[in-house]
Design a protein around this motif. Structure first.
Motif, mmCIF file in Angstrom:
data_model
loop_
_atom_site.group_PDB
_atom_site.id
_atom_site.type_symbol
_atom_site.label_atom_id
_atom_site.label_comp_id
_atom_site.label_asym_id
_atom_site.label_seq_id
_atom_site.Cartn_x
_atom_site.Cartn_y
_atom_site.Cartn_z
ATOM 1 N N LYS A 159 0.811 -1.217 0.000
ATOM 2 C CA LYS A 159 0.000 0.000 0.000
ATOM 3 C C LYS A 159 0.848 1.273 0.000
ATOM 4 O O LYS A 159 0.803 2.084 -0.921
ATOM 5 C CB LYS A 159 -0.917 -0.008 1.232
ATOM 6 C CG LYS A 159 -1.715 1.284 1.468
ATOM 7 C CD LYS A 159 -2.712 1.567 0.355
ATOM 8 C CE LYS A 159 -3.808 2.552 0.760
ATOM 9 N NZ LYS A 159 -3.362 3.905 1.011
ATOM 10 N N LEU A 160 1.647 1.463 1.045
ATOM 11 C CA LEU A 160 2.328 2.739 1.245
ATOM 12 C C LEU A 160 3.304 3.085 0.128
ATOM 13 O O LEU A 160 3.190 4.142 -0.511
ATOM 14 C CB LEU A 160 3.065 2.744 2.588
ATOM 15 C CG LEU A 160 3.947 3.976 2.844
ATOM 16 C CD1 LEU A 160 3.112 5.232 2.942
ATOM 17 C CD2 LEU A 160 4.784 3.785 4.097
ATOM 18 N N LEU A 161 4.278 2.221 -0.119
ATOM 19 C CA LEU A 161 5.322 2.573 -1.076
ATOM 20 C C LEU A 161 4.814 2.665 -2.511
ATOM 21 O O LEU A 161 5.148 3.623 -3.219
ATOM 22 C CB LEU A 161 6.487 1.588 -0.971
ATOM 23 C CG LEU A 161 7.352 1.739 0.281
ATOM 24 C CD1 LEU A 161 8.485 0.733 0.276
ATOM 25 C CD2 LEU A 161 7.902 3.153 0.411
ATOM 26 N N PRO A 162 4.005 1.728 -2.997
ATOM 27 C CA PRO A 162 3.465 1.917 -4.354
ATOM 28 C C PRO A 162 2.711 3.240 -4.492
ATOM 29 O O PRO A 162 2.800 3.907 -5.526
ATOM 30 C CB PRO A 162 2.544 0.712 -4.537
ATOM 31 C CG PRO A 162 3.079 -0.331 -3.608
ATOM 32 C CD PRO A 162 3.594 0.425 -2.419
ATOM 33 N N GLU A 163 1.990 3.597 -3.460
ATOM 34 C CA GLU A 163 1.222 4.844 -3.492
ATOM 35 C C GLU A 163 2.133 6.065 -3.498
ATOM 36 O O GLU A 163 1.898 7.034 -4.231
ATOM 37 C CB GLU A 163 0.280 4.879 -2.281
ATOM 38 C CG GLU A 163 -0.805 5.926 -2.351
ATOM 39 C CD GLU A 163 -1.873 5.640 -1.307
ATOM 40 O OE1 GLU A 163 -2.962 5.180 -1.692
ATOM 41 O OE2 GLU A 163 -1.610 5.862 -0.104
ATOM 42 N N LEU A 164 3.188 6.028 -2.678
ATOM 43 C CA LEU A 164 4.127 7.146 -2.626
ATOM 44 C C LEU A 164 4.830 7.348 -3.961
ATOM 45 O O LEU A 164 4.939 8.476 -4.472
ATOM 46 C CB LEU A 164 5.158 6.907 -1.521
ATOM 47 C CG LEU A 164 4.909 7.557 -0.166
ATOM 48 C CD1 LEU A 164 6.006 7.165 0.818
ATOM 49 C CD2 LEU A 164 4.840 9.073 -0.281
ATOM 50 N N TYR A 165 5.348 6.265 -4.538
ATOM 51 C CA TYR A 165 6.031 6.372 -5.827
ATOM 52 C C TYR A 165 5.076 6.929 -6.886
ATOM 53 O O TYR A 165 5.441 7.806 -7.673
ATOM 54 C CB TYR A 165 6.559 4.999 -6.260
ATOM 55 C CG TYR A 165 7.758 4.520 -5.481
ATOM 56 C CD1 TYR A 165 8.946 5.245 -5.497
ATOM 57 C CD2 TYR A 165 7.718 3.343 -4.746
ATOM 58 C CE1 TYR A 165 10.059 4.807 -4.785
ATOM 59 C CE2 TYR A 165 8.829 2.901 -4.035
ATOM 60 C CZ TYR A 165 9.996 3.630 -4.052
ATOM 61 O OH TYR A 165 11.083 3.196 -3.346
ATOM 62 N N ASN A 166 3.864 6.413 -6.899
ATOM 63 C CA ASN A 166 2.866 6.875 -7.860
ATOM 64 C C ASN A 166 2.584 8.360 -7.683
ATOM 65 O O ASN A 166 2.526 9.124 -8.655
ATOM 66 C CB ASN A 166 1.582 6.046 -7.679
ATOM 67 C CG ASN A 166 0.597 6.242 -8.814
ATOM 68 O OD1 ASN A 166 0.432 7.326 -9.348
ATOM 69 N ND2 ASN A 166 -0.105 5.171 -9.166
ATOM 70 N N MET A 167 2.427 8.770 -6.441
ATOM 71 C CA MET A 167 2.120 10.175 -6.145
ATOM 72 C C MET A 167 3.233 11.105 -6.622
ATOM 73 O O MET A 167 2.974 12.164 -7.211
ATOM 74 C CB MET A 167 1.900 10.344 -4.641
ATOM 75 C CG MET A 167 1.468 11.732 -4.221
ATOM 76 S SD MET A 167 1.356 11.878 -2.411
ATOM 77 C CE MET A 167 3.107 12.075 -1.983
ATOM 78 N N VAL A 168 4.474 10.718 -6.377
ATOM 79 C CA VAL A 168 5.609 11.562 -6.769
ATOM 80 C C VAL A 168 5.715 11.659 -8.286
ATOM 81 O O VAL A 168 5.890 12.746 -8.846
ATOM 82 C CB VAL A 168 6.917 11.019 -6.164
ATOM 83 C CG1 VAL A 168 8.115 11.767 -6.733
ATOM 84 C CG2 VAL A 168 6.895 11.145 -4.652
#
Length: 513
Positions: A259-268
């Protein structure tokens, strides 16, 4: 400029490459090494290779040359292509992009599903159903205003944002004098204000506003030449995977990896924020969050690697110790000049970061208090991030707008003492009235945060000379002054100070020590 792609690069060893049709002598070189563009001057030596078919000229008879790259270029490549490793020693050594220190003032925006109940604070869900025992104030609020069985996710359908006009918001932020804006992309409730593929049906596109709130505001803010940043909570109170990891003592990382890291990378990658304001880190160490791996990617390979700044909330024990700039804690106010760049985040509403329907005038920061807080923060080398909480229908409450525009009005006159300034050797004194010092170039600024009772003000910290000049910022007429004693200090004869609801005035002192 000729572009050459060097296929192999290892440390300081640049292997010579066979290049055709280049002039002999000095050559401007543009190398692409590990994704970095490197420029320099090299010496070109003509060498014949009659037995090497791979080095034949593209035009048959043209000479073949080899490039010998001198040490100065090797050093340039090594420096430019330096990469950060996923450890705090390396990451903490990254220089902070200069725009951030120059900006001084930013606007923080807490907006999400928590804006719908608009009661207590943005921690509504936790106080109602997370903490044990639940806060009775929140339990009573729900029982008195909502039917039995009403769940928190049902608030999302009432998060309409129907009056949200990102251009109106951006105009207000621009008028405030802020240079950057930070919006909550995701708070602890887990609801994302953008269409996160890792937050299905719990985001602003699938439900509620049915809009990409992060993207819409990004465009409006950047159109006004403001920097755009995003707040992101690492943890989520009630996410099942996070609760599993928590139950396992954070020895598993199902939430982080799925959840967290895929979302962070996507957001950036999608929004290219120039500030990543991390939060919600304190329950687990940075090794659980994989913080250093993410930051190494952010600084090395992300689309914002050269401009992004981050704070210090990347795991338990990181605050005021690791990261880009330091927040240390909410509303952090140091008593002396810190040695590391820092930021104070505070809210116009003293009781909440999110919108409250029952907020009262005496619970809001007065403009004069905001200005004094801003000035104190900048004098101590910090940035000031001032928060407002919009309504669930997308409006910035008029009292918040009034405060922001008031800050901008004061900065329009006094901004030269704030933007791009540096802390002076003395940060404050209180001989006549409270005075805070900043500096820029050969000018020291003395910011008075109260109106002197007489037509003079005494400043003991500056050391004057016969060529010292004093002026009131906003008034070009030089002011008369007299030394206090041979060792330093001066008494300034003030003009009639113009009225300002900010209750702060700035003296410029040229050529003092």
């Amino acid at each position: 400029m000729t572009e050459i792609k060097l296929a192999q690069f290892s440390g300081k060893d640049l292997k010579r490459r066979c290049i055709t049709e280049l002039p002999v002598g000095h050559l401007d070189l543009c190398c692409s090494v590990s994704g970095h563009t490197v420029r320099g001057t090299v010496n070109v030596t003509l060498l014949q290779h009659p037995h090497s078919s791979s080095c034949r000229s593209l035009r048959g008879s043209s000479p073949v040359i080899m490039l010998t790259v001198f040490v100065v270029v090797v050093a340039l490549v090594s420096q430019t292509a330096a990469r950060y490793t996923p450890d705090w020693t390396s990451l903490d050594a990254r220089p902070l992009p200069s725009w951030y220190d120059e900006a001084k003032l930013g606007i923080f925006i807490h907006w999400g599903v928590f804006s719908v109940p608009g009661f207590g604070s943005e921690w509504f869900w936790w106080h109602w159903q997370g903490q044990q025992p639940p806060d009775q104030k929140y339990v009573n609020y729900m029982s008195q205003n909502y039917p039995p069985g009403f769940t928190y996710p049902e608030f999302a359908r009432q998060f309409h944002a129907q009056f949200f006009n990102p251009d109106d918001w951006a105009d207000i932020f621009k008028a405030s004098g802020a240079k950057y804006v930070v919006l909550t992309a995701k708070h602890h409730e887990g609801f994302t204000n953008w269409e996160s593929p890792n937050s299905w049906n719990w985001n602003s596109v699938d439900t509620g506003p049915h809009r990409d709130l992060v993207g819409d505001l990004a465009e409006a803010v950047r159109n006004r030449s403001l920097h755009y940043g995003l707040y992101n909570s690492l943890y989520e109170w009630f996410h099942p995977l996070y609760l599993i990891d928590k139950k396992n003592g954070f020895k598993t990382q199902e939430f982080v990896l799925q959840k967290l890291l895929p979302e962070l990378y996507n957001m950036v990658v999608r929004y290219r924020p120039e500030v990543i304001w991390s939060d919600g880190d304190w329950e687990a160490p940075d090794t659980y969050w994989n913080s250093t791996e993410f930051l190494a990617w952010l600084y090395n390979d992300s689309p914002v690697k050269d401009t992004v700044v981050t704070n210090d909330r990347w795991g338990a024990g990181c605050a005021c110790k690791h990261g880009g700039y330091y927040n240390c804690e909410d509303k952090y106010t140091p008593g002396q000049l810190p040695t590391h760049k820092w930021e104070k985040c505070t809210s116009v509403d003293t009781l909440s970061w999110g919108y409250r329907r029952n907020m009262k005038m005496n619970e809001l920061l007065p403009l004069a208090v905001i200005i004094e807080d801003l000035v104190r923060t900048v004098a101590f080398g910090g940035n000031y991030l001032l928060n407002v909480g919009p309504t669930p229908d997308g409006m910035i409450p008029p009292l918040f707008e009034e405060r922001l525009r008031g800050v901008g009005d004061w900065l329009e006159v006094n901004g030269q003492a704030i933007y791009s300034s540096k802390p002076w050797r003395v940060q404050s004194e209180n001989t006549t009235v409270p005075v805070w010092y900043t500096s820029k170039g050969l000018t020291v600024y003395a910011i008075l945060t109260a109106k002197p009772p007489m037509s003079t003000v005494k400043l003991l910290a500056p050391k004057t000379s016969s060529i010292t000049q004093v002026f009131l910022v906003g008034n070009p007429t030089p002011l008369s002054w007299a030394p206090v004693n041979p060792g330093g200090g001066l008494v300034v004869l003030l003009p009639e100070l113009p009225y300002t609801p900010a209750q702060a005035w700035t003296l410029g002192l040229d050529l003092v020590q």
